[in-house]
Design a protein around this motif. Structure first.
Motif, short mmCIF file in Angstrom:
data_model
loop_
_atom_site.label_atom_id
_atom_site.label_comp_id
_atom_site.label_asym_id
_atom_site.label_seq_id
_atom_site.Cartn_x
_atom_site.Cartn_y
_atom_site.Cartn_z
N THR A 9 0.11 -3.89 10.96
CA THR A 9 -0.47 -4.01 9.62
C THR A 9 -1.97 -3.72 9.59
O THR A 9 -2.57 -3.75 8.52
N ASN A 19 -2.49 2.80 -0.13
CA ASN A 19 -1.77 1.62 0.35
C ASN A 19 -0.68 1.25 -0.67
O ASN A 19 -0.48 1.96 -1.66
N LEU A 40 1.22 -0.96 3.52
CA LEU A 40 0.09 -1.88 3.69
C LEU A 40 -0.25 -2.56 2.37
O LEU A 40 -0.39 -1.90 1.34
#
Length: 153
Positions: A20, A113, A151
């Motif tokens: 991550t 993201n 993410l």
């Protein structure tokens, strides 16, 4: 050798599974991409580090520019517009920033993201003119979507 996007995507996904941290992901992606295609002379990320500002992230190849504002160059154009930039000849791109004299063409893709925030751009330079096309844009965009699209902000 030319990149096999399906195989490279599979490799990158297996290497990044569960990770991550954006910088760790960038380092892994850039390493795999850089060594997957002989056209890729410089491969790296420029991270969004402030309003309208990109800063060098993980890369492979010679030194890159340290800071690029959204208002300048091919990387800035990708960040500013949110669109893939394919430049067949950097000599005719009005605002090209020459970080390396060997660069003849480049492709730059925005990196988003999960929240849809721009977090970086992926910049790949080639020492060959017109090295990149629609297949590269599609293959690279899919890798970026799969890796960075998970993410959270």
């Amino acid at each position: 050798m030319r990149i096999d996007y399906a195989a490279t995507t599979k490799t990158i996904l297996s290497l990044t599974e569960g990770e991550t941290d954006a910088v760790a992901l960038m380092a892994t992606v850039v390493c795999e991409l850089h060594h997957a295609d002989e056209r890729f002379d410089w491969t790296g990320f420029y991270r969004v580090t402030g309003p309208e500002m990109l800063k060098i992230g993980p890369y492979q190849g010679g030194h890159g520019c340290l800071v690029i504002p959204f208002s300048r160059g091919v990387c800035g154009a990708a960040a500013r517009t949110g669109e893939v930039q394919i430049v067949e000849d950097v000599e005719v791109f009005a605002d090209h920033i020459a970080c390396a004299a060997s660069t003849r063409s480049e492709i730059v893709l925005p990196v988003w993201n999960a929240a849809g925030d721009l977090i970086a751009v992926l910049d790949i330079d080639s020492d060959r003119p017109a090295a990149f096309g629609a297949q590269d844009a599609a293959g690279l965009a899919e890798i970026l979507r799969l890796v960075f699209g998970r993410l959270v902000g």
